[in-house]
Write a protein that holds these residues in place. Structure first.
Motif, short mmCIF file in Angstrom:
data_model
loop_
_atom_site.label_atom_id
_atom_site.label_comp_id
_atom_site.label_asym_id
_atom_site.label_seq_id
_atom_site.Cartn_x
_atom_site.Cartn_y
_atom_site.Cartn_z
N ALA A 110 0.83 -1.20 0.00
CA ALA A 110 0.00 0.00 0.00
C ALA A 110 0.87 1.26 0.00
CB ALA A 110 -0.93 -0.01 1.21
N ASP A 111 1.97 1.21 0.74
CA ASP A 111 2.87 2.36 0.79
C ASP A 111 3.51 2.60 -0.57
OD1 ASP A 111 4.58 4.38 2.26
OD2 ASP A 111 6.14 3.02 1.52
N LYS A 112 3.96 1.54 -1.23
CA LYS A 112 4.56 1.69 -2.56
C LYS A 112 3.55 2.24 -3.56
CE LYS A 112 8.10 -1.91 -2.18
NZ LYS A 112 8.54 -3.24 -2.66
N ARG A 113 2.34 1.71 -3.50
CA ARG A 113 1.30 2.17 -4.42
C ARG A 113 1.02 3.66 -4.20
NH1 ARG A 113 -4.14 2.97 -5.33
NH2 ARG A 113 -4.95 2.01 -7.24
N ALA A 114 0.94 4.07 -2.94
CA ALA A 114 0.67 5.48 -2.63
C ALA A 114 1.81 6.37 -3.13
CB ALA A 114 0.47 5.66 -1.13
N ARG A 115 3.05 5.91 -2.98
CA ARG A 115 4.18 6.70 -3.43
C ARG A 115 4.22 6.80 -4.95
NH1 ARG A 115 7.71 3.47 -0.05
NH2 ARG A 115 9.17 3.31 -1.79
N GLU B 234 3.23 13.38 -21.90
CA GLU B 234 4.21 12.96 -22.91
C GLU B 234 5.64 13.09 -22.42
OE1 GLU B 234 2.95 13.29 -27.29
OE2 GLU B 234 2.41 15.24 -26.44
N ARG B 235 5.93 14.07 -21.58
CA ARG B 235 7.31 14.32 -21.15
C ARG B 235 7.67 13.56 -19.87
NH1 ARG B 235 8.29 20.36 -20.33
NH2 ARG B 235 10.41 19.59 -20.05
N THR B 236 6.73 12.80 -19.33
CA THR B 236 7.00 12.01 -18.13
C THR B 236 7.35 10.58 -18.53
OG1 THR B 236 5.54 13.33 -16.73
CG2 THR B 236 6.00 11.09 -16.00
N SER B 237 8.36 10.01 -17.91
CA SER B 237 8.75 8.63 -18.19
C SER B 237 8.50 7.76 -16.96
CB SER B 237 10.23 8.55 -18.58
OG SER B 237 11.04 8.86 -17.46
N MET B 238 8.37 6.48 -17.19
CA MET B 238 8.18 5.55 -16.08
C MET B 238 9.41 5.53 -15.17
SD MET B 238 5.12 4.19 -16.43
CE MET B 238 4.75 2.45 -16.14
N SER B 239 10.59 5.72 -15.75
CA SER B 239 11.80 5.73 -14.92
C SER B 239 11.80 6.94 -13.99
CB SER B 239 13.04 5.74 -15.81
OG SER B 239 13.07 6.88 -16.64
N GLU B 240 11.28 8.08 -14.46
CA GLU B 240 11.19 9.26 -13.59
C GLU B 240 10.22 9.01 -12.45
OE1 GLU B 240 11.86 13.27 -16.11
OE2 GLU B 240 10.21 12.00 -16.82
N ALA C 264 11.95 0.64 -7.43
CA ALA C 264 12.55 0.13 -8.66
C ALA C 264 11.59 0.34 -9.82
CB ALA C 264 12.87 -1.35 -8.50
N GLN C 265 12.15 0.54 -11.01
CA GLN C 265 11.29 0.77 -12.17
C GLN C 265 10.37 -0.42 -12.41
OE1 GLN C 265 13.31 2.32 -15.59
NE2 GLN C 265 11.63 1.89 -16.99
N GLY C 266 10.87 -1.63 -12.17
CA GLY C 266 10.03 -2.81 -12.32
C GLY C 266 8.84 -2.80 -11.39
N THR C 267 8.98 -2.16 -10.23
CA THR C 267 7.86 -2.08 -9.28
C THR C 267 6.73 -1.25 -9.86
OG1 THR C 267 9.38 -2.29 -7.41
CG2 THR C 267 7.20 -1.40 -6.95
N VAL C 268 7.06 -0.17 -10.56
CA VAL C 268 6.03 0.66 -11.18
C VAL C 268 5.22 -0.17 -12.17
CG1 VAL C 268 5.57 2.72 -12.56
CG2 VAL C 268 7.42 2.75 -10.88
N PHE C 269 5.92 -1.00 -12.95
CA PHE C 269 5.23 -1.82 -13.95
C PHE C 269 4.35 -2.89 -13.30
CE2 PHE C 269 8.60 -0.06 -16.64
CZ PHE C 269 7.85 0.31 -17.76
N GLN C 270 4.60 -3.23 -12.05
CA GLN C 270 3.73 -4.18 -11.36
C GLN C 270 2.36 -3.56 -11.09
OE1 GLN C 270 5.68 -5.55 -7.80
NE2 GLN C 270 7.43 -6.41 -8.91
N TYR C 271 2.32 -2.24 -10.96
CA TYR C 271 1.06 -1.56 -10.67
C TYR C 271 0.39 -1.02 -11.93
CZ TYR C 271 2.31 -1.84 -5.76
OH TYR C 271 2.62 -2.31 -4.51
N ALA C 272 1.17 -0.73 -12.96
CA ALA C 272 0.63 -0.23 -14.22
C ALA C 272 1.56 -0.70 -15.34
CB ALA C 272 0.53 1.29 -14.21
#
Length: 209
Positions: free
Chosen positions: A17-22, A37-43, A51-59
């Motif tokens: 839940a904390d990771k998702r909120a962040r 358009e100017r925002t990247s998943m790495s940012e 970790a970038q892979g964590t972002v992809f776990q949620y979206a």
């Protein structure tokens, strides 16, 4: 734990839940500041400190991350502005009531024009993914609220006409937001364009008695 009392979330659930909120907070801040358009998943990962892979776990995609943010904002708006029961719409002219229902979208578009118009595009043309499906569910709820106001108009639009009219209004709102992204309409004119659309639909739904 007392009988019938829900168990407190465990450490793993709290961490998720904390990771998702962040991630949500980081994505919203970057979309607002830099645009979609100017925002990247790495940012997003860097700002959220995950970790970038964590972002992809949620979206799974950036578009799906945008819909995740949109769904969260829509939910927060609904909690803060509880709508009256659909069976008993507030008093007033239906066109004014419907304009009030869609006014938050126009206000958000003026504040964050580029991300909002991308949300409209994803609702209309996006891939079939979980967060988009949740947003579509909220769109359907908005259509139901609009249809309720058309049915309770003095002209008393029948159920089928009210549902069709509501769908036309919501689709028109999304189309106009998408047109504004393409530079085909001045954002300051959106209110006027949408009010004309609402007036036309209200008149047409009433004539369908």
């Amino acid at each position: 734990m007392r009988h019938g009392q829900a168990a407190a979330p465990g450490r793993r659930e709290r961490a998720k839940a904390d990771k998702r909120a962040r991630i949500l907070a980081a994505a919203r801040a970057l979309f607002e500041e830099r645009g979609f358009e100017r925002t990247s998943m790495s940012e997003v990962a860097r700002v959220a400190d995950v970790a970038q892979g964590t972002v992809f776990q949620y979206a799974a995609t950036k578009a799906e991350l945008l819909m995740m943010v949109a769904e969260a904002l829509w939910g927060a708006h609904e909690q803060a502005n509880t709508a009256p029961p659909r069976s008993a719409p507030a008093a007033g002219e239906p066109a004014a009531q419907i304009a009030a229902l869609i006014s938050p979208f126009v206000a958000v578009m003026r504040r964050w024009p580029e991300p909002t118009t991308w949300v409209a595009r994803e609702i209309l043309f996006g891939a079939d993914m979980p967060h988009r499906q949740r947003v579509l569910g909220r769109v359907e709820g908005l259509e139901e609220q609009i249809a309720a106001r058309l049915r309770h108009d003095r002209a008393g639009a029948p159920g089928a006409a009210a549902a069709t009219g509501a769908r036309l209004i919501v689709t028109g709102v999304l189309a106009e937001l998408n047109r504004s992204r393409q530079g085909r309409i001045d954002g300051e004119d959106v209110d006027l364009v949408l009010r004309r659309l609402i007036d036309l639909v209200v008149a047409g739904a009433g004539a369908a008695r």
